[in-house]
Write a protein that holds these residues in place. Structure first.
Motif, PDB file in Angstrom:
ATOM      1  N   ARG A  62       0.945  -1.280  -0.077  1.00 39.06           N
ATOM      2  CA  ARG A  62       0.012  -0.017  -0.056  1.00 39.06           C
ATOM      3  C   ARG A  62       0.807   1.454  -0.016  1.00 39.06           C
ATOM      4  NH1 ARG A  62      -4.170  -3.305   3.729  1.00 39.06           N
ATOM      5  NH2 ARG A  62      -5.567  -3.608   2.186  1.00 39.06           N
ATOM      6  N   HIS A  63       2.035   1.280   0.467  1.00 40.03           N
ATOM      7  CA  HIS A  63       2.857   2.452   0.370  1.00 40.03           C
ATOM      8  C   HIS A  63       3.263   2.489  -0.935  1.00 40.03           C
ATOM      9  CE1 HIS A  63       5.741   5.249   2.024  1.00 40.03           C
ATOM     10  NE2 HIS A  63       6.573   4.852   0.999  1.00 40.03           N
ATOM     11  N   LEU A  64       3.448   1.518  -1.781  1.00 45.72           N
ATOM     12  CA  LEU A  64       3.830   1.612  -3.258  1.00 45.72           C
ATOM     13  C   LEU A  64       2.593   2.136  -4.088  1.00 45.72           C
ATOM     14  CD1 LEU A  64       5.131   1.067  -5.957  1.00 45.72           C
ATOM     15  CD2 LEU A  64       4.389  -1.500  -5.753  1.00 45.72           C
ATOM     16  N   PHE A  65       1.181   1.609  -3.391  1.00 47.63           N
ATOM     17  CA  PHE A  65       0.024   1.969  -4.444  1.00 47.63           C
ATOM     18  C   PHE A  65      -0.012   3.802  -4.138  1.00 47.63           C
ATOM     19  CE2 PHE A  65      -1.765  -2.347  -3.414  1.00 47.63           C
ATOM     20  CZ  PHE A  65      -1.110  -2.909  -4.322  1.00 47.63           C
ATOM     21  N   GLN A  66       0.230   4.096  -2.807  1.00 45.76           N
ATOM     22  CA  GLN A  66       0.229   5.421  -2.468  1.00 45.76           C
ATOM     23  C   GLN A  66       1.096   6.223  -3.244  1.00 45.76           C
ATOM     24  OE1 GLN A  66      -1.413   7.616  -1.200  1.00 45.76           O
ATOM     25  NE2 GLN A  66      -0.107   9.318  -1.028  1.00 45.76           N
ATOM     26  N   TYR A  67       2.335   5.786  -3.463  1.00 47.16           N
ATOM     27  CA  TYR A  67       3.212   6.452  -4.393  1.00 47.16           C
ATOM     28  C   TYR A  67       2.727   6.655  -5.938  1.00 47.16           C
ATOM     29  CZ  TYR A  67       6.983   7.348  -7.383  1.00 47.16           C
ATOM     30  OH  TYR A  67       7.857   8.090  -8.586  1.00 47.16           O
ATOM     31  N   LEU A  68       2.247   5.455  -6.501  1.00 46.85           N
ATOM     32  CA  LEU A  68       1.743   5.595  -7.827  1.00 46.85           C
ATOM     33  C   LEU A  68       0.580   6.228  -7.850  1.00 46.85           C
ATOM     34  CD1 LEU A  68       2.819   1.836  -8.802  1.00 46.85           C
ATOM     35  CD2 LEU A  68       4.056   3.690  -9.304  1.00 46.85           C
ATOM     36  N   GLY A  69      -0.523   6.109  -6.986  1.00 44.87           N
ATOM     37  CA  GLY A  69      -1.588   6.930  -6.973  1.00 44.87           C
ATOM     38  C   GLY A  69      -1.462   8.375  -6.868  1.00 44.87           C
ATOM     39  N   PHE A  70      -0.823   8.631  -6.128  1.00 43.09           N
ATOM     40  CA  PHE A  70      -0.233  10.119  -6.020  1.00 43.09           C
ATOM     41  C   PHE A  70       0.342  10.656  -7.306  1.00 43.09           C
ATOM     42  CE2 PHE A  70       2.788  13.433  -5.687  1.00 43.09           C
ATOM     43  CZ  PHE A  70       2.160  14.661  -4.791  1.00 43.09           C
ATOM     44  N   THR A  71       1.035   9.706  -7.981  1.00 45.15           N
ATOM     45  CA  THR A  71       1.817  10.246  -9.342  1.00 45.15           C
ATOM     46  C   THR A  71       0.708  10.435 -10.259  1.00 45.15           C
ATOM     47  OG1 THR A  71       3.837   9.018  -8.733  1.00 45.15           O
ATOM     48  CG2 THR A  71       3.225   9.461 -11.235  1.00 45.15           C
ATOM     49  N   THR A  72      -0.271   9.226 -10.234  1.00 49.52           N
ATOM     50  CA  THR A  72      -1.696   9.224 -11.387  1.00 49.52           C
ATOM     51  C   THR A  72      -2.338  10.816 -10.873  1.00 49.52           C
ATOM     52  OG1 THR A  72      -1.515   6.922 -11.172  1.00 49.52           O
ATOM     53  CG2 THR A  72      -3.434   8.238 -12.029  1.00 49.52           C
ATOM     54  N   HIS A  73      -2.480  10.895  -9.779  1.00 46.94           N
ATOM     55  CA  HIS A  73      -3.553  12.119  -9.762  1.00 46.94           C
ATOM     56  C   HIS A  73      -2.771  13.563  -9.907  1.00 46.94           C
ATOM     57  CE1 HIS A  73      -7.178  10.637  -8.076  1.00 46.94           C
ATOM     58  NE2 HIS A  73      -6.350   9.664  -7.338  1.00 46.94           N
ATOM     59  N   PHE A  74      -1.255  13.510  -9.363  1.00 40.05           N
ATOM     60  CA  PHE A  74      -0.675  14.880  -9.792  1.00 40.05           C
ATOM     61  C   PHE A  74      -0.447  15.153 -11.195  1.00 40.05           C
ATOM     62  CE2 PHE A  74       2.707  17.766  -9.400  1.00 40.05           C
ATOM     63  CZ  PHE A  74       2.551  18.642  -8.221  1.00 40.05           C
ATOM     64  N   GLU A  75       0.045  14.011 -12.040  1.00 42.36           N
ATOM     65  CA  GLU A  75       0.411  14.258 -13.272  1.00 42.36           C
ATOM     66  C   GLU A  75      -0.892  14.913 -13.980  1.00 42.36           C
ATOM     67  OE1 GLU A  75       3.250  14.544 -13.363  1.00 42.36           O
ATOM     68  OE2 GLU A  75       4.225  12.341 -13.756  1.00 42.36           O
ATOM     69  N   THR A  76      -1.926  14.231 -13.763  1.00 41.52           N
ATOM     70  CA  THR A  76      -3.320  14.584 -14.540  1.00 41.52           C
ATOM     71  C   THR A  76      -4.030  16.112 -13.958  1.00 41.52           C
ATOM     72  OG1 THR A  76      -4.499  13.164 -13.094  1.00 41.52           O
ATOM     73  CG2 THR A  76      -3.819  12.379 -15.193  1.00 41.52           C
ATOM     74  N   GLU A  77      -4.046  15.993 -12.624  1.00 40.60           N
ATOM     75  CA  GLU A  77      -4.655  17.095 -11.909  1.00 40.60           C
ATOM     76  C   GLU A  77      -3.877  18.521 -11.892  1.00 40.60           C
ATOM     77  OE1 GLU A  77      -7.388  16.078  -8.660  1.00 40.60           O
ATOM     78  OE2 GLU A  77      -7.163  14.192  -9.183  1.00 40.60           O
ATOM     79  N   VAL A  78      -2.674  18.487 -11.588  1.00 41.31           N
ATOM     80  CA  VAL A  78      -1.767  19.554 -11.351  1.00 41.31           C
ATOM     81  C   VAL A  78      -0.922  19.923 -12.602  1.00 41.31           C
ATOM     82  CG1 VAL A  78      -0.013  20.403  -9.756  1.00 41.31           C
ATOM     83  CG2 VAL A  78      -1.885  19.139  -8.912  1.00 41.31           C
ATOM     84  N   VAL A  79      -0.332  18.893 -12.985  1.00 47.05           N
ATOM     85  CA  VAL A  79       1.164  19.227 -13.879  1.00 47.05           C
ATOM     86  C   VAL A  79       0.231  19.465 -15.238  1.00 47.05           C
ATOM     87  CG1 VAL A  79       3.081  18.222 -15.370  1.00 47.05           C
ATOM     88  CG2 VAL A  79       2.639  17.794 -12.931  1.00 47.05           C
ATOM     89  N   ASN A  80      -0.613  18.509 -15.571  1.00 44.70           N
ATOM     90  CA  ASN A  80      -1.246  18.647 -17.195  1.00 44.70           C
ATOM     91  C   ASN A  80      -2.167  19.769 -17.121  1.00 44.70           C
ATOM     92  OD1 ASN A  80       0.265  17.145 -18.464  1.00 44.70           O
ATOM     93  ND2 ASN A  80      -1.492  15.460 -18.843  1.00 44.70           N
ATOM     94  N   ARG A  81      -2.798  20.183 -15.801  1.00 42.55           N
ATOM     95  CA  ARG A  81      -3.798  21.306 -15.774  1.00 42.55           C
ATOM     96  C   ARG A  81      -2.989  22.751 -16.056  1.00 42.55           C
ATOM     97  NH1 ARG A  81      -6.155  23.478 -10.006  1.00 42.55           N
ATOM     98  NH2 ARG A  81      -3.740  23.307  -9.436  1.00 42.55           N
TER      99      ARG A  81
END
Length: 315
Positions: A62-81
């Protein structure tokens, strides 16, 4: 390097153009790790070590999932915004066609990073039977946006651009250290290595973009920008402890013990040192461009804990 050669390099070297889909190998039964133990702050805590083996295994996953989940959201919701604004000419900056083309390429890159992060979460969850704990990215995004609203009222686009400049010029241990640890699942090492290769180019792009943005700002705009940046850096790097608490709870720890693990595993002094280390390249960019020379800026960076006493005194 001219624009034509940069274009050819992206079409032949970007991960979305050249890399195959990364697949989980038959390694879970062989004892391969989900994540390097040194990068899991609470992994060696006595209360965590006392958990049953299956609970510790799920916690690591779940620590791995959290890292990858954060990446998924950050890339799409912040960086690509923000990247979409640059690419489509809606960033409030008169960007060249070459810059906008690069922004479109980065938009594709970041979408692909989000795709394969989520893909690997699902591959590992399905194979291991360990489901990610629910994760709401909204509070983290709101934390960043609140910094912009306070420091740059009425300028949400500029705040979004600065968010991305900051995050894309930070350097954390994960992109460097995970691919080197042969104990970690091959698919995890592969996608982190793929990500790191793309991010090296993104760092160059956003550092160059910031130089252009800064050069075009008026003195009053520079003051507001300089005083916004420390808060953005700090709030980008402060650990998001909500998913940590959720994972520890799912592992079987009660509320009081969860708080004990969190308190012991994220001491303030170590967190502050880690933030300064991760921010070193961003701080160098802001030093080189003159951000820290703006009236009050160095004091603001110092107050945010991003400069030591010696650095805070300036040259």
């Amino acid at each position: 390097m001219n624009a034509d050669s940069e274009e050819r390099d992206w079409y032949t070297r970007a991960g979305v153009r050249r890399d195959p889909r990364r697949l989980l190998r038959d390694e879970l039964r062989g004892g391969q790790l989900y994540f390097p133990p040194a990068l899991v702050p609470y992994g060696d805590h006595p209360l965590v070590r006392a958990l049953p083996a299956g609970a510790r295994d799920a916690l690591a996953a779940r620590h791995l999932f959290q890292y990858l989940g954060f990446t998924t959201h950050f890339e799409t919701e912040v960086v690509n915004r923000a990247t979409q604004r640059i690419a489509t000419g809606r960033a409030g900056v008169d960007s060249t066609a070459a810059t906008r083309l690069d922004a479109f390429r980065i938009y594709c890159d970041e979408g692909y990073h989000a795709l394969y992060s989520f893909d690997v979460i699902r591959q590992i969850a399905d194979a291991s039977g360990i489901e990610p704990v629910p994760y709401d990215f909204t509070p983290f995004r709101e934390r960043l946006d609140a910094v912009g609203r306070a420091a740059l009222p009425g300028e949400p686009v500029l705040a979004q651009l600065l968010q991305v400049v900051v995050f894309e010029t930070l350097v954390t241990a994960i992109l460097n250290d995970v691919p080197k640890d042969d104990r970690v699942l091959t698919v995890v090492r592969q996608i982190v290595r793929d990500h790191a290769r793309d991010e090296g180019w993104h760092h160059v792009f956003f550092a160059r973009f910031f130089r252009e943005l800064w050069a075009r700002q008026s003195p009053p705009e520079r003051v507001r920008t300089a005083r916004c940046l420390p808060g953005l850096i700090r709030n980008s790097l402060l650990p998001d402890l909500r998913p940590v608490r959720a994972a520890l709870t799912a592992a079987g720890l009660g509320a009081a013990r969860v708080e004990e693990v969190v308190r012991d595993s994220y001491p303030r002094a170590a967190t502050e040192r880690g933030m300064r280390e991760a921010a070193r390249h961003a701080l160098r960019l802001f030093e080189e461009t003159g951000v820290l020379a703006v009236d009050g800026a160095r004091d603001a960076f110092h107050a945010a804990g991003l400069l030591t006493e010696a650095e805070g005194d300036g040259p």
